[in-house]
Design a protein around this motif. Structure first.
Motif, short mmCIF file in Angstrom:
data_model
loop_
_atom_site.label_atom_id
_atom_site.label_comp_id
_atom_site.label_asym_id
_atom_site.label_seq_id
_atom_site.Cartn_x
_atom_site.Cartn_y
_atom_site.Cartn_z
N PRO A 130 0.83 -1.20 0.00
CA PRO A 130 0.00 0.00 0.00
C PRO A 130 0.87 1.25 0.00
N ASN A 132 0.00 4.23 1.14
CA ASN A 132 -0.21 4.95 2.41
C ASN A 132 0.22 6.41 2.32
N CYS A 136 -4.46 7.82 -0.72
CA CYS A 136 -5.39 6.95 0.02
C CYS A 136 -6.59 7.73 0.58
N LEU A 141 -11.15 2.08 -1.88
CA LEU A 141 -10.71 0.79 -1.32
C LEU A 141 -10.12 0.93 0.08
N CYS A 145 -8.45 -1.95 2.25
CA CYS A 145 -7.00 -1.98 2.09
C CYS A 145 -6.27 -1.68 3.41
S1 SF4 Z 1 -6.13 2.84 0.06
FE1 SF4 Z 1 -6.27 2.89 -2.18
S2 SF4 Z 1 -4.61 4.27 -2.84
FE2 SF4 Z 1 -4.16 3.65 -0.72
S3 SF4 Z 1 -2.82 1.86 -0.92
FE3 SF4 Z 1 -4.93 1.10 -0.73
S4 SF4 Z 1 -5.63 0.84 -2.85
FE4 SF4 Z 1 -3.81 2.16 -2.94
#
Ligand code: SF4
Length: 166
Positions: A130, A132, A136, A141, A145
């Motif tokens: 990720p 991060n 985000c 997601l 995630c």
């Molecule tokens: S929250 Fe979305 S942008 Fe952030 S690491 Fe996960 S998939 Fe990628």
């Protein structure tokens, strides 16, 4: 939930004409060349010319990933219909903004690079860690995630390695 509501109207296949423009909703898309399949929220046909429109929940945000997604749709339409698709639009439901996107050669090249990268990941059954970061903040997601949690786990592992192995 908000994203789902926005897409409810464009997720059901339908076709209708208004003032000389044909509106195709939830139009299936594919490209054999790029090995892509998907669905366009909306494609407007002004005469024979397709004009893809991608719906987004929330307000207009910075970043060009949404334009790349739209450009990939245009590439699919070109291959499917044998026509040139030079522009389309993004529509942000939250702010009721519509922005036209011109599909430049640079953008098309970027789409192909991203597609290659994703195919490479699929072949190797690997996903990147990720990011991060600020990307985000508005990612749909985020709740699945959990980027901060996973990033922290990596940090803890690194700290443990440095503490106990060094
Ligand atoms: S929250 Fe979305 S942008 Fe952030 S690491 Fe996960 S998939 Fe990628």
């Amino acid at each position: 939930m908000r994203g789902r509501d926005v897409h409810e109207n464009v997720d059901v296949e339908s076709s209708h004409d208004v003032a000389g423009i044909r509106y195709e909703r939830a139009l299936p898309l594919w490209s054999k060349r790029l090995n892509l399949v998907g669905k366009a929220d909306l494609v407007e046909f002004q005469g024979e010319t397709p004009y893809p429109v991608e719906y987004k929940s929330g307000r207009h945000r910075a970043g060009h990933h949404e334009a790349l997604q739209l450009c990939a749709q245009a590439i699919c339409l070109e291959e499917m219909l044998g026509l040139s698709v030079v522009k389309g639009a993004l529509f942000w439901h939250g702010s009721r903004e519509r922005r036209e996107v011109i599909f430049t050669d640079v953008m098309r090249g970027h789409v192909e690079k991203v597609v290659d990268g994703v195919h490479g990941m699929l072949e190797q059954s690997s996903i990147p860690p990720p990011v991060n970061d600020k990307r985000c903040t508005h990612c749909s997601l985020r709740e699945s995630c959990l980027p901060a949690v996973v990033a922290e786990k990596d940090k803890s592992r690194k700290a443990a390695r440095e503490l106990f192995i060094a």
